[in-house]
Enzyme design. Structure first.
Site, PDB file in Angstrom:
ATOM      1  N   TYR A 199       7.194 -13.639   1.689  1.00  0.00           N
ATOM      2  CA  TYR A 199       6.841 -12.313   1.181  1.00  0.00           C
ATOM      3  C   TYR A 199       6.557 -12.333  -0.324  1.00  0.00           C
ATOM      4  O   TYR A 199       5.714 -11.599  -0.813  1.00  0.00           O
ATOM      5  CB  TYR A 199       7.910 -11.267   1.548  1.00  0.00           C
ATOM      6  CG  TYR A 199       7.687 -10.787   2.964  1.00  0.00           C
ATOM      7  CD1 TYR A 199       6.652  -9.900   3.256  1.00  0.00           C
ATOM      8  CD2 TYR A 199       8.428 -11.290   4.018  1.00  0.00           C
ATOM      9  CE1 TYR A 199       6.389  -9.509   4.555  1.00  0.00           C
ATOM     10  CE2 TYR A 199       8.175 -10.901   5.320  1.00  0.00           C
ATOM     11  CZ  TYR A 199       7.143 -10.005   5.578  1.00  0.00           C
ATOM     12  OH  TYR A 199       6.870  -9.631   6.868  1.00  0.00           O
TER      13      TYR A 199
ATOM     14  N   HIS B 191       4.308   0.572   9.045  1.00  0.00           N
ATOM     15  CA  HIS B 191       4.994  -0.725   9.002  1.00  0.00           C
ATOM     16  C   HIS B 191       5.661  -1.011   7.666  1.00  0.00           C
ATOM     17  O   HIS B 191       5.967  -2.159   7.364  1.00  0.00           O
ATOM     18  CB  HIS B 191       4.016  -1.860   9.368  1.00  0.00           C
ATOM     19  CG  HIS B 191       3.596  -1.846  10.812  1.00  0.00           C
ATOM     20  ND1 HIS B 191       2.560  -2.593  11.317  1.00  0.00           N
ATOM     21  CD2 HIS B 191       4.092  -1.151  11.870  1.00  0.00           C
ATOM     22  CE1 HIS B 191       2.437  -2.362  12.622  1.00  0.00           C
ATOM     23  NE2 HIS B 191       3.342  -1.484  12.971  1.00  0.00           N
TER      24      HIS B 191
ATOM     25  N   CYS C  71      23.254  -3.400   5.024  1.00  0.00           N
ATOM     26  CA  CYS C  71      23.656  -1.983   4.905  1.00  0.00           C
ATOM     27  C   CYS C  71      22.444  -1.067   4.731  1.00  0.00           C
ATOM     28  O   CYS C  71      22.580   0.148   4.728  1.00  0.00           O
ATOM     29  CB  CYS C  71      24.656  -1.795   3.769  1.00  0.00           C
ATOM     30  SG  CYS C  71      23.969  -2.019   2.115  1.00  0.00           S
TER      31      CYS C  71
ATOM     32  N   CYS D 193      22.928  -8.251  -2.092  1.00  0.00           N
ATOM     33  CA  CYS D 193      23.049  -6.793  -2.140  1.00  0.00           C
ATOM     34  C   CYS D 193      24.253  -6.430  -3.022  1.00  0.00           C
ATOM     35  O   CYS D 193      25.325  -7.026  -2.894  1.00  0.00           O
ATOM     36  CB  CYS D 193      23.255  -6.246  -0.728  1.00  0.00           C
ATOM     37  SG  CYS D 193      23.584  -4.478  -0.712  1.00  0.00           S
TER      38      CYS D 193
ATOM     39  N   SER E 166      -6.640  -5.095  15.464  1.00  0.00           N
ATOM     40  CA  SER E 166      -6.853  -5.844  16.707  1.00  0.00           C
ATOM     41  C   SER E 166      -6.337  -5.073  17.914  1.00  0.00           C
ATOM     42  O   SER E 166      -6.566  -5.486  19.051  1.00  0.00           O
ATOM     43  CB  SER E 166      -6.132  -7.196  16.621  1.00  0.00           C
ATOM     44  OG  SER E 166      -4.764  -6.989  16.343  1.00  0.00           O
TER      45      SER E 166
ATOM     46  N   PRO F 248     -15.855  -5.586  13.468  1.00  0.00           N
ATOM     47  CA  PRO F 248     -16.975  -6.487  13.770  1.00  0.00           C
ATOM     48  C   PRO F 248     -16.748  -7.304  15.038  1.00  0.00           C
ATOM     49  O   PRO F 248     -17.711  -7.801  15.622  1.00  0.00           O
ATOM     50  CB  PRO F 248     -17.042  -7.416  12.545  1.00  0.00           C
ATOM     51  CG  PRO F 248     -15.734  -7.275  11.847  1.00  0.00           C
ATOM     52  CD  PRO F 248     -15.152  -5.945  12.219  1.00  0.00           C
TER      53      PRO F 248
ATOM     54  N   ALA G 289     -15.860  -2.765   8.078  1.00  0.00           N
ATOM     55  CA  ALA G 289     -15.509  -1.408   7.644  1.00  0.00           C
ATOM     56  C   ALA G 289     -16.156  -1.065   6.295  1.00  0.00           C
ATOM     57  O   ALA G 289     -16.575   0.069   6.068  1.00  0.00           O
ATOM     58  CB  ALA G 289     -13.992  -1.282   7.544  1.00  0.00           C
TER      59      ALA G 289
HETATM   60  P1  OAD Z   1      -4.853  -8.031  12.867  1.00  0.00           P
HETATM   61  O1  OAD Z   1      -4.840  -9.174  11.919  1.00  0.00           O
HETATM   62  O2  OAD Z   1      -4.177  -8.178  14.183  1.00  0.00           O
HETATM   63  O3  OAD Z   1      -6.348  -7.627  13.199  1.00  0.00           O
HETATM   64  C1  OAD Z   1      -7.285  -7.440  12.196  1.00  0.00           C
HETATM   65  C2  OAD Z   1      -8.534  -6.915  12.853  1.00  0.00           C
HETATM   66  O4  OAD Z   1      -9.439  -6.619  11.821  1.00  0.00           O
HETATM   67  C3  OAD Z   1      -9.226  -7.882  13.804  1.00  0.00           C
HETATM   68  O5  OAD Z   1      -9.504  -7.228  15.036  1.00  0.00           O
HETATM   69  C4  OAD Z   1     -10.534  -8.232  13.086  1.00  0.00           C
HETATM   70  O6  OAD Z   1     -11.631  -8.401  13.974  1.00  0.00           O
HETATM   71  C5  OAD Z   1     -10.739  -6.999  12.230  1.00  0.00           C
HETATM   72  N1  OAD Z   1     -11.526  -7.194  11.000  1.00  0.00           N
HETATM   73  C6  OAD Z   1     -11.646  -8.308  10.248  1.00  0.00           C
HETATM   74  N2  OAD Z   1     -12.434  -8.074   9.174  1.00  0.00           N
HETATM   75  C7  OAD Z   1     -12.815  -6.780   9.258  1.00  0.00           C
HETATM   76  C8  OAD Z   1     -13.629  -5.921   8.450  1.00  0.00           C
HETATM   77  N3  OAD Z   1     -14.191  -6.367   7.329  1.00  0.00           N
HETATM   78  N4  OAD Z   1     -13.795  -4.634   8.843  1.00  0.00           N
HETATM   79  C9  OAD Z   1     -13.213  -4.173   9.975  1.00  0.00           C
HETATM   80  N5  OAD Z   1     -12.447  -4.928  10.773  1.00  0.00           N
HETATM   81  C10 OAD Z   1     -12.233  -6.211  10.427  1.00  0.00           C
HETATM   82  O7  OAD Z   1      -4.302  -6.777  12.048  1.00  0.00           O
HETATM   83  P2  OAD Z   1      -3.595  -5.469  12.593  1.00  0.00           P
HETATM   84  O8  OAD Z   1      -4.255  -4.975  13.821  1.00  0.00           O
HETATM   85  O9  OAD Z   1      -3.456  -4.583  11.440  1.00  0.00           O
HETATM   86  O10 OAD Z   1       2.629  -5.999  11.656  1.00  0.00           O
HETATM   87  O11 OAD Z   1      -2.175  -6.045  12.992  1.00  0.00           O
HETATM   88  C11 OAD Z   1      -1.193  -5.158  13.419  1.00  0.00           C
HETATM   89  C12 OAD Z   1       0.143  -5.595  12.942  1.00  0.00           C
HETATM   90  O12 OAD Z   1       0.417  -6.920  13.371  1.00  0.00           O
HETATM   91  C13 OAD Z   1       0.278  -5.683  11.422  1.00  0.00           C
HETATM   92  O13 OAD Z   1       0.592  -4.463  10.827  1.00  0.00           O
HETATM   93  C14 OAD Z   1       1.398  -6.629  11.258  1.00  0.00           C
HETATM   94  C15 OAD Z   1       0.932  -7.670  12.252  1.00  0.00           C
HETATM   95  O14 OAD Z   1       1.802  -8.586  12.625  1.00  0.00           O
HETATM   96  C16 OAD Z   1       3.731  -6.222  10.954  1.00  0.00           C
HETATM   97  O15 OAD Z   1       3.779  -6.916   9.970  1.00  0.00           O
HETATM   98  C17 OAD Z   1       4.897  -5.497  11.518  1.00  0.00           C
END
Ligand code: OAD
Length: 270
Positions: free
Chosen positions: A76, A131, A142, A173, A215, A240, A256
């Site tokens: 992180y 998230h 805690c 902590c 995704s 895309p 986007a």
């Molecule tokens: P992902 O990494 O799963 O998916 C990203 C998506 O963005 C994919 O479907 C790509 O095709 C798309 N993508 C890539 N470039 C793009 C662009 N320029 N414009 C539009 N779309 C584009 O990310 P999330 O769906 O956000 O959780 O993942 C969900 C959660 O899983 C995250 O919040 C995180 C992760 O593990 C936690 O950390 C709890």
């Protein structure tokens, strides 16, 4: 700029703009893809450098932190450094502009994000974070909030992995014997109750639900589109690449940062 899109995609952008301009309650869900054009890798991108042998799913869990807190904390710290100098891209800006525009119209936009970065806020949007927040910390035991990291303390001219002191160690902590962790929702953890309730309400009551750069694999966030659909909303997806989302009415298969400015320009002109 519309001319740069294929005729079929141009027609779909126009169809989406017409639909959106005719509706009042809009709910938007963004994911890592909206920040990709700002230079922040998505979760489905393969990790590089120091972290190439790890999957995000193996680091972003309470079990991983219990097993090797230093490893997860370091990951992180690296992510914070990666995000520190990133700025909003045209997709974040267009959304903020649309939100601003709706203040003087009868449209109601609810913006929800799965992202832990603050690029929507930097662009000027009000956003519900499902998230958590990359810059905030709390105790892993805690749960008492611990001082936030400042974005500035991570931006340096040298943004290479070498510039992070991974031996800096964990923070104890001050209230119990737990370690401080980022205030982020990890796999297997519950979403913040208030944020989730607001998101569910907006999805259930909207007339159009827009899914941008996600995704649609990670629940419960991925279920918001289904909730909206069950309640009669039309679904627009901007990505895309194809997703497993089978309930989409309008697919805008482009980045986007390309689609959002065009779409918002058309909506606000109608
Ligand atoms: P992902 O990494 O799963 O998916 C990203 C998506 O963005 C994919 O479907 C790509 O095709 C798309 N993508 C890539 N470039 C793009 C662009 N320029 N414009 C539009 N779309 C584009 O990310 P999330 O769906 O956000 O959780 O993942 C969900 C959660 O899983 C995250 O919040 C995180 C992760 O593990 C936690 O950390 C709890």
């Amino acid at each position: 700029m519309l001319a740069e899109l294929s005729p079929a995609l141009t027609a779909e952008v126009q169809r989406a703009a017409k639909l959106l301009a005719s509706k009042q309650r809009i709910c938007l869900l963004t994911g890592a893809g909206i920040s990709a054009e700002s230079g922040i890798p998505t979760f489905r991108d393969k990790q590089t450098g120091l972290w190439e042998n790890y999957a995000a799913e193996d680091l972003a869990t309470p079990d991983a932190f219990a097993r090797d807190p230093k490893l997860v904390w370091s990951w992180y710290q690296w992510r914070r450094q990666l995000v520190a100098d990133k700025t909003p891209n045209p997709a974040h800006d267009a959304l903020a502009q649309w939100q601003y525009h709706t203040q003087s119209s009868d449209q109601q936009l609810t913006l929800i994000t799965q992202n832990v970065d603050d690029l929507h806020e930097q662009a000027g949007s009000t956003v519900i974070h499902l998230h958590g927040n990359l810059w905030r910390n709390r105790c892993s035991q805690c749960e008492t909030p611990y001082q936030s990291q400042s974005r500035d303390s991570y931006s340096s001219e040298d943004s290479s992995e070498d510039s992070i002191d991974f031996n800096e160690g964990l923070i104890d902590c001050p209230h119990c014997d737990g370690y401080i962790r980022p205030d982020i929702v990890w796999f297997g953890e519950s979403l913040p109750a208030q944020a989730w309730q607001a998101a569910e309400e907006a999805a259930a009551n909207c007339e159009v639900f827009i899914s941008i750069g996600t995704s649609s694999l990670v629940y419960p966030a991925a279920g918001l589109a289904q909730l909206a659909k069950q309640n009669g909303a039309k679904i627009i997806e901007i990505n895309p690449d194809p997703t497993p989302n089978t309930i989409v009415d309008i697919t805008l298969a482009e980045k986007a940062g390309v689609i959002m400015p065009l779409l918002i320009q058309q909506i606000t002109a109608l």
